[in-house]
Design an enzyme around this catalytic site. Structure first.
Site, PDB file in Angstrom:
ATOM      1  N   LEU A 122       0.868  -1.171   0.000  1.00  0.00           N
ATOM      2  CA  LEU A 122       0.000   0.000   0.000  1.00  0.00           C
ATOM      3  C   LEU A 122       0.907   1.224   0.000  1.00  0.00           C
ATOM      4  O   LEU A 122       1.995   1.197   0.572  1.00  0.00           O
ATOM      5  CB  LEU A 122      -0.895   0.028   1.254  1.00  0.00           C
ATOM      6  CG  LEU A 122      -1.944  -1.076   1.401  1.00  0.00           C
ATOM      7  CD1 LEU A 122      -2.643  -0.947   2.755  1.00  0.00           C
ATOM      8  CD2 LEU A 122      -2.970  -1.020   0.284  1.00  0.00           C
ATOM      9  N   ASP A 123       0.459   2.294  -0.636  1.00  0.00           N
ATOM     10  CA  ASP A 123       1.227   3.532  -0.610  1.00  0.00           C
ATOM     11  C   ASP A 123       1.404   3.995   0.832  1.00  0.00           C
ATOM     12  O   ASP A 123       0.590   3.681   1.703  1.00  0.00           O
ATOM     13  CB  ASP A 123       0.507   4.629  -1.407  1.00  0.00           C
ATOM     14  CG  ASP A 123       0.393   4.302  -2.884  1.00  0.00           C
ATOM     15  OD1 ASP A 123       1.259   3.556  -3.395  1.00  0.00           O
ATOM     16  OD2 ASP A 123      -0.566   4.779  -3.518  1.00  0.00           O
ATOM     17  N   LYS A 124       2.440   4.776   1.065  1.00  0.00           N
ATOM     18  CA  LYS A 124       2.754   5.271   2.409  1.00  0.00           C
ATOM     19  C   LYS A 124       1.520   5.833   3.116  1.00  0.00           C
ATOM     20  O   LYS A 124       1.252   5.514   4.280  1.00  0.00           O
ATOM     21  CB  LYS A 124       3.839   6.347   2.322  1.00  0.00           C
ATOM     22  CG  LYS A 124       4.137   7.041   3.642  1.00  0.00           C
ATOM     23  CD  LYS A 124       5.109   8.200   3.456  1.00  0.00           C
ATOM     24  CE  LYS A 124       5.279   8.970   4.754  1.00  0.00           C
ATOM     25  NZ  LYS A 124       6.167  10.145   4.594  1.00  0.00           N
TER      26      LYS A 124
END
Length: 320
Positions: free
Chosen positions: A137-139
């Site tokens: 998942l993106d940050k």
């Protein structure tokens, strides 16, 4: 001590005619194309028993062998970073990732990542590539992720991801009022001039997102999105492509939208929401150990919940 690992495969009909590096990237989706290209140049890849070039074309039935070097995971630190564990057994670990936590160490983020936290929680993960992380998942995207605890489970999960049998549902708040749900079938690749961005592109990889309107506000919409593929920034790029960008998205979000006559409370919530309003709400997969389909769901994080409440109150006040 980590050892070199031998990987083998046969080229299926759907990849016949492609360059070797392209075909390998499709066959071994958990290995980056740049790494595969380096291994070809290093002579670690054999095509029908000979050392090939990365631009060589492949044929159906071609035999590929890769001698993969040992992973460098042993150089990563275990760090005592708290994890919200939703489920754990001998095969897998399911966590609810908070916003702001980077998944994997990289340039600028050598420490303080999910991987560092996993090594602290379960030191045995150090023998697995990426400490068992099979997707990301993106940050600043929150929500559910599955991590493999054994090599058998890792391969099983990667196969499911490649076959699109892992079901992932996200909740997002977008700018603009959507009329109805639908499907976005638009390939995604690197932006032609801005290499840190992704974009809908004819040269991209297939990407399909199914979306459903959950709630309409005055100038925003709460949307549930189900992914068939898992391209980088997929939901963020697809929503922006439809001209309904994700609220708070620093890359694809566009101009902040505040409805006319909004209260100071709502204005503050929107102005101070500094991440993409995107949460991985549900996760469903076939358990690598039992063979049965299992699923998990998690609640929306506090920052998104407060924004949803403020938008709902605004809509209620202005409906009178």
């Amino acid at each position: 001590m980590n050892q070199e690992k031998k990987l083998s495969a046969r080229i299926p009909s759907e990849l016949a005619g492609q360059r070797l590096d392209q075909a390998l990237a499709a066959l071994f989706a958990d290995i980056t194309r740049s790494r595969l290209q380096q291994w070809i140049e290093d002579g670690r890849v054999l095509l029908n028993g000979r050392v090939p070039r990365k631009r060589d074309k492949v044929k159906e039935g071609d035999a590929v062998e890769i001698l993969a070097p040992p992973p460098v995971e042993g150089n990563w630190k275990a760090q005592a970073i708290s994890l919200e564990i939703v489920h754990e057994d001998g095969d897998i670990l399911v966590i609810n990732k908070p916003p702001g936590l980077v998944v994997h160490p990289g340039a600028g983020n050598p420490e303080g990542t999910l991987l560092n936290a996993l090594l602290n929680h379960a030191p045995a993960l150090a023998v697995l590539p990426r400490a068992g992380i099979v997707h990301r998942l993106d940050k600043d995207t929150s929500g559910l992720m599955v991590v493999a605890k054994t090599e058998r489970a890792r391969r099983h999960l990667i196969e499911q991801l490649q076959e699109h049998s892992v079901e992932r549902e996200y909740l997002t708040i977008v700018s603009g009022v959507m009329v109805a749900g639908g499907t976005i079938d638009a390939p995604i690749g690197r932006h032609r001039t801005q290499r840190t961005r992704m974009a809908v592109s004819d040269r991209g990889k297939p990407a399909v997102s199914h979306y459903r309107v959950m709630k309409k506000y005055r100038a925003h919409t709460l949307v549930q999105v189900k992914l068939e593929s898992g391209r980088t920034h997929q939901i963020r790029v697809h929503m922006a492509h439809l001209h309904y960008p994700v609220v708070g998205d620093p890359v694809y979000g566009g101009r902040l939208k505040i409805p006319a006559g909004a209260s100071e409370h709502l204005k503050n919530e929107l102005r101070h929401f500094k991440r993409q309003a995107l949460h991985a709400l549900k996760l469903s997969l076939v358990h690598p150990g039992t063979g049965k389909r299992v699923q998990w769901a998690t609640s929306v994080p506090e920052d998104m919940s407060k924004l949803m409440e403020a938008l709902a109150l605004d809509a209620k006040v202005h409906s009178k």
